[in-house]
Design a protein around this motif. Structure first.
Motif, PDB file in Angstrom:
ATOM      1  N   ASP A   1      15.437   6.890  -8.339  1.00 21.90           N
ATOM      2  CA  ASP A   1      14.436   7.961  -9.082  1.00 21.90           C
ATOM      3  C   ASP A   1      13.339   8.092  -7.878  1.00 21.90           C
ATOM      4  O   ASP A   1      12.779   9.119  -7.942  1.00 21.90           O
ATOM      5  CB  ASP A   1      13.990   7.305 -10.301  1.00 21.90           C
ATOM      6  N   SER A   2      12.944   7.255  -7.271  1.00 23.23           N
ATOM      7  CA  SER A   2      11.947   7.475  -6.342  1.00 23.23           C
ATOM      8  C   SER A   2      12.225   6.497  -4.902  1.00 23.23           C
ATOM      9  O   SER A   2      12.944   5.752  -5.192  1.00 23.23           O
ATOM     10  CB  SER A   2      10.373   6.788  -6.772  1.00 23.23           C
ATOM     11  N   PRO A   3      11.719   7.156  -3.825  1.00 27.00           N
ATOM     12  CA  PRO A   3      11.953   6.673  -2.554  1.00 27.00           C
ATOM     13  C   PRO A   3      11.437   4.926  -2.396  1.00 27.00           C
ATOM     14  O   PRO A   3      10.343   4.768  -3.045  1.00 27.00           O
ATOM     15  CB  PRO A   3      11.363   7.303  -1.423  1.00 27.00           C
ATOM     16  N   THR A   4      12.000   4.209  -1.738  1.00 26.87           N
ATOM     17  CA  THR A   4      11.662   2.865  -1.374  1.00 26.87           C
ATOM     18  C   THR A   4      10.712   2.927  -0.338  1.00 26.87           C
ATOM     19  O   THR A   4      10.529   3.905   0.583  1.00 26.87           O
ATOM     20  CB  THR A   4      12.611   2.005  -1.064  1.00 26.87           C
ATOM     21  N   VAL A   5       9.949   1.864  -0.048  1.00 28.39           N
ATOM     22  CA  VAL A   5       9.066   1.962   1.283  1.00 28.39           C
ATOM     23  C   VAL A   5       9.687   2.351   2.337  1.00 28.39           C
ATOM     24  O   VAL A   5       9.252   3.060   3.359  1.00 28.39           O
ATOM     25  CB  VAL A   5       8.343   0.572   1.237  1.00 28.39           C
TER      26      VAL A   5
ATOM     27  N   GLU B   1       0.805  -1.148  -0.014  1.00 30.16           N
ATOM     28  CA  GLU B   1      -0.010   0.037  -0.237  1.00 30.16           C
ATOM     29  C   GLU B   1       0.901   1.289  -0.269  1.00 30.16           C
ATOM     30  O   GLU B   1       0.613   2.362  -0.688  1.00 30.16           O
ATOM     31  CB  GLU B   1      -0.835  -0.076   1.267  1.00 30.16           C
ATOM     32  N   ILE B   2       1.904   1.296   0.724  1.00 32.05           N
ATOM     33  CA  ILE B   2       2.970   2.427   0.762  1.00 32.05           C
ATOM     34  C   ILE B   2       3.554   2.568  -0.608  1.00 32.05           C
ATOM     35  O   ILE B   2       3.665   3.521  -1.021  1.00 32.05           O
ATOM     36  CB  ILE B   2       3.825   2.275   1.967  1.00 32.05           C
ATOM     37  N   GLY B   3       3.764   1.331  -1.259  1.00 29.04           N
ATOM     38  CA  GLY B   3       4.479   1.386  -2.748  1.00 29.04           C
ATOM     39  C   GLY B   3       3.576   2.031  -3.516  1.00 29.04           C
ATOM     40  O   GLY B   3       3.956   2.890  -4.383  1.00 29.04           O
ATOM     41  N   ARG B   4       2.208   1.636  -3.337  1.00 30.77           N
ATOM     42  CA  ARG B   4       1.185   2.080  -4.397  1.00 30.77           C
ATOM     43  C   ARG B   4       1.124   3.682  -4.200  1.00 30.77           C
ATOM     44  O   ARG B   4       0.896   4.378  -5.196  1.00 30.77           O
ATOM     45  CB  ARG B   4       0.017   1.380  -4.229  1.00 30.77           C
ATOM     46  N   ALA B   5       1.255   4.040  -2.761  1.00 29.19           N
ATOM     47  CA  ALA B   5       0.878   5.566  -2.558  1.00 29.19           C
ATOM     48  C   ALA B   5       2.240   6.455  -3.075  1.00 29.19           C
ATOM     49  O   ALA B   5       1.866   7.569  -3.732  1.00 29.19           O
ATOM     50  CB  ALA B   5       0.755   5.615  -1.016  1.00 29.19           C
TER      51      ALA B   5
END
Length: 75
Positions: free
Chosen positions: A55-59, A29-33
């Protein structure tokens, strides 16, 4: 940092228990957000300010960022 990883895993378990889901579902869910936020054209919605190696933060990076931010607000 192993200690940081343990704290993150503990928080995932706490959230999962509270929500009645598994820690893996919390991570998902955090990854989807994060994915949704990164696709937004609104810079306030994007995950700027979160230190990340890619490029984007990990969970884990998101959880560490939020935990640090919340602890500063509480104390």
């Amino acid at each position: 940092n192993p200690e940081k990883k343990q704290k993150i895993e503990k928080n995932l378990r706490i959230i999962a228990k509270r929500e009645g889901i598994t820690p893996e579902e919390v991570k998902s869910e955090i990854g989807r957000a994060v994915s949704y936020a990164m696709k937004s054209s609104d810079p306030k919605v994007q995950t700027s300010g979160i230190a990340c190696e890619g490029d984007s933060p990990t969970v884990e990076e998101v959880i560490a960022y939020l935990a640090e931010k919340l602890s500063k607000e509480i104390w």
